[in-house]
Motif scaffolding. Sequence first.
Motif, mmCIF file in Angstrom:
data_model
loop_
_atom_site.group_PDB
_atom_site.id
_atom_site.type_symbol
_atom_site.label_atom_id
_atom_site.label_comp_id
_atom_site.label_asym_id
_atom_site.label_seq_id
_atom_site.Cartn_x
_atom_site.Cartn_y
_atom_site.Cartn_z
ATOM 1 N N TYR A 95 -3.901 -4.890 12.074
ATOM 2 C CA TYR A 95 -5.079 -5.694 11.807
ATOM 3 C C TYR A 95 -4.828 -6.605 10.615
ATOM 4 N N CYS A 96 -5.360 -7.816 10.664
ATOM 5 C CA CYS A 96 -5.429 -8.596 9.444
ATOM 6 C C CYS A 96 -6.866 -8.531 8.937
ATOM 7 N N ALA A 97 -6.997 -8.629 7.631
ATOM 8 C CA ALA A 97 -8.295 -8.514 6.986
ATOM 9 C C ALA A 97 -8.336 -9.452 5.792
ATOM 10 N N ALA A 98 -9.528 -9.829 5.393
ATOM 11 C CA ALA A 98 -9.682 -10.778 4.296
ATOM 12 C C ALA A 98 -10.751 -10.309 3.319
ATOM 13 N N ARG A 99 -10.579 -10.746 2.084
ATOM 14 C CA ARG A 99 -11.587 -10.491 1.069
ATOM 15 C C ARG A 99 -11.520 -11.611 0.048
ATOM 16 N N SER A 100 -12.543 -11.785 -0.746
ATOM 17 C CA SER A 100 -12.488 -12.742 -1.837
ATOM 18 C C SER A 100 -11.630 -12.163 -2.951
ATOM 19 N N GLY A 101 -11.074 -13.045 -3.768
ATOM 20 C CA GLY A 101 -10.242 -12.588 -4.874
ATOM 21 C C GLY A 101 -8.774 -12.611 -4.526
ATOM 22 N N THR A 102 -8.019 -11.727 -5.154
ATOM 23 C CA THR A 102 -6.578 -11.663 -4.934
ATOM 24 C C THR A 102 -6.187 -10.309 -4.365
ATOM 25 N N CYS A 103 -4.891 -10.163 -4.136
ATOM 26 C CA CYS A 103 -4.391 -8.886 -3.607
ATOM 27 C C CYS A 103 -4.261 -7.825 -4.677
ATOM 28 N N SER A 104 -4.156 -8.224 -5.929
ATOM 29 C CA SER A 104 -3.761 -7.285 -6.965
ATOM 30 C C SER A 104 -4.718 -6.113 -7.068
ATOM 31 N N GLY A 105 -4.163 -4.977 -7.348
ATOM 32 C CA GLY A 105 -4.939 -3.769 -7.617
ATOM 33 C C GLY A 105 -5.189 -2.906 -6.402
ATOM 34 N N THR A 106 -5.900 -3.420 -5.429
ATOM 35 C CA THR A 106 -6.374 -2.563 -4.336
ATOM 36 C C THR A 106 -6.020 -3.129 -2.965
ATOM 37 N N TYR A 107 -4.901 -3.837 -2.882
ATOM 38 C CA TYR A 107 -4.578 -4.489 -1.616
ATOM 39 C C TYR A 107 -4.352 -3.483 -0.498
ATOM 40 N N HIS A 108 -4.043 -2.257 -0.853
ATOM 41 C CA HIS A 108 -3.745 -1.233 0.138
ATOM 42 C C HIS A 108 -5.004 -0.496 0.617
ATOM 43 N N ASP A 109 -6.134 -0.804 0.001
ATOM 44 C CA ASP A 109 -7.375 -0.076 0.285
ATOM 45 C C ASP A 109 -8.196 -0.830 1.338
ATOM 46 N N PRO A 110 -8.288 -0.310 2.545
ATOM 47 C CA PRO A 110 -9.011 -1.033 3.597
ATOM 48 C C PRO A 110 -10.493 -1.217 3.294
ATOM 49 N N THR A 111 -11.080 -0.327 2.499
ATOM 50 C CA THR A 111 -12.507 -0.452 2.207
ATOM 51 C C THR A 111 -12.813 -1.634 1.291
ATOM 52 N N SER A 112 -11.791 -2.207 0.687
ATOM 53 C CA SER A 112 -12.007 -3.350 -0.202
ATOM 54 C C SER A 112 -11.950 -4.686 0.539
#
Length: 126
Positions: A95-112
């Motif tokens: 799956y690809c997924a998107a969120r605002s902000g950057t990858c740093s910190g919690t890029y591995h957390d799907p809930t983010s």
Amino acid sequence: EVQLVESGGGLVQTGGSLRLSCAASGFTFDPYAIGWFRQGPGKEYKGVSCISSTDGSTYYADFVKGRFTISSDNVKNTVYLQMNSLKPEDTAVYYCAARSGTCSGTYHDPTSFHYWGQGTQVTVSS
């Protein structure tokens, strides 16, 4: 409306390669991060890789480092995941997924990640 559409999955033999694509549209936020996740049979979602729109910085899970490469084409609004040296344990729905902000910190957390594509099946035969 944010839309993410994956493509490129399929069946490949061990050691083979595939390139997944994630076509993105409808973003109203910037910067943003696009991540790739996978879910194997009976397993939890796992973060695979991520790319940030700010500077193109990339992140990889240890189990794909050196084999997978994430990249983006900003003209086509598409993020790619080049997968080489595939192993049977790479078999999963990706799956690809998107969120605002950057990858740093919690890029591995799907809930983010708040926006998700429908997924594409990758099967690696032994």
